[in-house]
Design a protein around this motif. Structure first.
Motif, PDB file in Angstrom:
ATOM      1  N   GLY A  78      23.047  53.691  62.429  1.00  0.00           N
ATOM      2  CA  GLY A  78      22.286  52.948  61.439  1.00  0.00           C
ATOM      3  C   GLY A  78      23.143  52.008  60.611  1.00  0.00           C
ATOM      4  O   GLY A  78      24.305  52.298  60.321  1.00  0.00           O
ATOM      5  N   SER A 102      23.200  59.769  70.506  1.00  0.00           N
ATOM      6  CA  SER A 102      21.792  59.878  70.904  1.00  0.00           C
ATOM      7  C   SER A 102      21.439  61.250  71.456  1.00  0.00           C
ATOM      8  O   SER A 102      20.364  61.790  71.169  1.00  0.00           O
ATOM      9  CB  SER A 102      21.454  58.801  71.940  1.00  0.00           C
ATOM     10  OG  SER A 102      21.601  57.510  71.391  1.00  0.00           O
ATOM     11  N   HIS A 206      11.748  57.937  65.528  1.00  0.00           N
ATOM     12  CA  HIS A 206      13.099  57.529  65.941  1.00  0.00           C
ATOM     13  C   HIS A 206      13.283  56.025  65.760  1.00  0.00           C
ATOM     14  O   HIS A 206      13.693  55.316  66.680  1.00  0.00           O
ATOM     15  CB  HIS A 206      13.350  57.947  67.387  1.00  0.00           C
ATOM     16  CG  HIS A 206      13.255  59.415  67.596  1.00  0.00           C
ATOM     17  ND1 HIS A 206      14.208  60.301  67.127  1.00  0.00           N
ATOM     18  CD2 HIS A 206      12.273  60.178  68.150  1.00  0.00           C
ATOM     19  CE1 HIS A 206      13.835  61.531  67.412  1.00  0.00           C
ATOM     20  NE2 HIS A 206      12.668  61.486  68.024  1.00  0.00           N
ATOM     21  N   THR A 207      12.972  55.533  64.574  1.00  0.00           N
ATOM     22  CA  THR A 207      13.111  54.108  64.272  1.00  0.00           C
ATOM     23  C   THR A 207      14.294  53.878  63.345  1.00  0.00           C
ATOM     24  O   THR A 207      14.709  54.788  62.616  1.00  0.00           O
ATOM     25  CB  THR A 207      11.852  53.576  63.573  1.00  0.00           C
ATOM     26  OG1 THR A 207      11.763  54.174  62.269  1.00  0.00           O
ATOM     27  CG2 THR A 207      10.594  53.913  64.360  1.00  0.00           C
ATOM     28  N   ASN A 233      11.116  64.456  61.873  1.00  0.00           N
ATOM     29  CA  ASN A 233      11.820  63.220  61.530  1.00  0.00           C
ATOM     30  C   ASN A 233      13.325  63.467  61.511  1.00  0.00           C
ATOM     31  O   ASN A 233      13.827  64.298  60.748  1.00  0.00           O
ATOM     32  CB  ASN A 233      11.376  62.685  60.166  1.00  0.00           C
ATOM     33  CG  ASN A 233      11.817  61.247  59.940  1.00  0.00           C
ATOM     34  OD1 ASN A 233      12.557  60.676  60.746  1.00  0.00           O
ATOM     35  ND2 ASN A 233      11.373  60.654  58.849  1.00  0.00           N
ATOM     36  N   CYS A 235      15.364  60.423  61.831  1.00  0.00           N
ATOM     37  CA  CYS A 235      15.940  59.067  61.786  1.00  0.00           C
ATOM     38  C   CYS A 235      16.427  58.709  60.385  1.00  0.00           C
ATOM     39  O   CYS A 235      17.614  58.847  60.091  1.00  0.00           O
ATOM     40  CB  CYS A 235      14.981  58.035  62.354  1.00  0.00           C
ATOM     41  SG  CYS A 235      13.414  57.841  61.497  1.00  0.00           S
ATOM     42  N   ARG A 236      15.526  58.301  59.502  1.00  0.00           N
ATOM     43  CA  ARG A 236      15.889  57.955  58.132  1.00  0.00           C
ATOM     44  C   ARG A 236      14.812  58.478  57.193  1.00  0.00           C
ATOM     45  O   ARG A 236      13.619  58.334  57.456  1.00  0.00           O
ATOM     46  CB  ARG A 236      16.054  56.430  57.957  1.00  0.00           C
ATOM     47  CG  ARG A 236      17.315  55.858  58.588  1.00  0.00           C
ATOM     48  CD  ARG A 236      18.563  56.366  57.882  1.00  0.00           C
ATOM     49  NE  ARG A 236      19.793  55.761  58.380  1.00  0.00           N
ATOM     50  CZ  ARG A 236      20.556  56.267  59.330  1.00  0.00           C
ATOM     51  NH1 ARG A 236      20.188  57.381  59.950  1.00  0.00           N
ATOM     52  NH2 ARG A 236      21.680  55.658  59.688  1.00  0.00           N
TER      53      ARG A 236
END
Length: 329
Positions: A78, A102, A206-207, A233, A235-236
């Motif tokens: 990120g 990943s 997964h954005t 979640n 991701c962020r």
């Protein structure tokens, strides 16, 4: 003739020894002991490269104060902690390590799904107390035959899809930046976000964090979810509205959640979500493993060294800078 001095690179926190050793082959390396913005500025005034980990953010003020900077490295995938527009204005390439963790994140996401589906934490606590009552099995379900919705089908999302299909799940994919045929190649059925929300028994996000994805999980999207959904979640944290998530869990729209990321990190210990037995919590650690830590360090160090040698990086976090990098071969 005096030898040419190696460029100075400052590490905002330690990295895997293999990455540190690789960096030392072509640079002088110092690990900054003070991870405030002012502390990094003080350590990096003469630096040609800075490798950022968790703190501080890579701000315009910090980059502007370090006049010799030729490259910024981000230890991870990120880039939301880097002021990319400022780096571009200042002509500083930003490199990172997409794909390097990943597998770790994908495995963690599936682990959270399984722990939620099997009520692992509640049963663990009951077993330690000697509670072998029949009701302990109520609410446990199998992933086989269920529908998984993957929001963001990039390096991580596609791996989650692959693992989920091995469990016998139907996998839906929503990603506006991936063509339908490519989504199919990534083992997902292309659908809209509304279709995914309505059909999925499990939803995983997964954005990257962008203006488009901030609070993509909110009261409105939760209301469109299939009742009894499991939400994951990794991701962020700011992709989820935690107040809305709490409401969804306490009112039964969401059966359980597996959360590795939070709007505020570290998460306050009195956070309402932490009081819910239906929430499985981890501390933004999905992308961490011995293998991932090495992959990230070696990858991003290799990219930084390319720039410092006068070569073009393989991956550029601020691609708008490409036209100005004609000096790199």
């Amino acid at each position: 003739m005096a030898p040419i001095a190696k460029p100075l690179v400052v590490l905002a926190g330690p990295i895997h020894p293999d990455g540190h050793t690789l960096l030392e082959t072509e640079a002088r390396v110092t690990v900054c002991p003070d991870l405030t913005e002012d502390g990094v500025i003080a350590a990096a005034r003469a630096a040609e490269g800075i490798l950022f980990r968790i703190r501080p953010n890579c701000s315009e003020r910090l980059m502007s104060a370090c006049k010799q900077l030729k490259v910024i490295g981000r230890h991870g995938v990120g880039l939301d902690t880097v002021d990319l527009p400022a780096a571009t204005r200042l002509g500083i390439p930003v490199v990172h390590a997409p794909g390097s963790n990943s597998d770790a994140v994908a495995e963690h996401a599936v682990m959270l799904m399984l722990v939620a589906a099997k009520k692992t934490l509640a049963i663990d606590r009951a077993t330690r107390k000697g509670e072998w009552v029949e009701r302990r099995a109520l609410g446990i379900f199998e992933l086989k035959g269920k529908t998984l919705g993957v929001i963001g089908v990039g390096n991580i999302g596609r791996r989650v899809a692959h693992i989920a299909r091995a469990f016998g799940m139907r996998v839906l994919g929503c990603d506006p930046y991936v063509a339908p045929d490519e989504l199919r190649r990534r083992e997902t059925e292309p659908v809209s976000l509304d279709q995914l929300l309505a059909q999925s028994d499990v939803i995983t996000v997964h954005t990257p964090l962008t203006t488009e994805t901030q609070h993509i999980i909110n009261a409105g999207t939760i209301a469109k979810m299939k009742p009894g959904v499991v939400f994951v979640n990794t991701c962020r944290g700011k992709t989820q509205d935690e107040r809305a998530l709490f409401e969804g869990l306490t009112r039964g729209r969401i059966k359980a959640a597996g959360l590795d990321v939070w709007e505020e990190e570290p998460t306050p210990v009195d956070h309402p979500l932490l009081n819910l037995e239906t929430v499985v919590c981890t501390s933004h650690i999905a992308g961490v493993s011995d293998e991932a830590n090495r992959n990230i360090a070696v990858t991003v160090v290799g990219e930084m060294l390319r720039v410092l040698r006068g070569e073009k990086p393989q991956v550029l976090g601020n691609p708008a800078l490409w036209p100005r990098l004609t000096h790199l071969t």
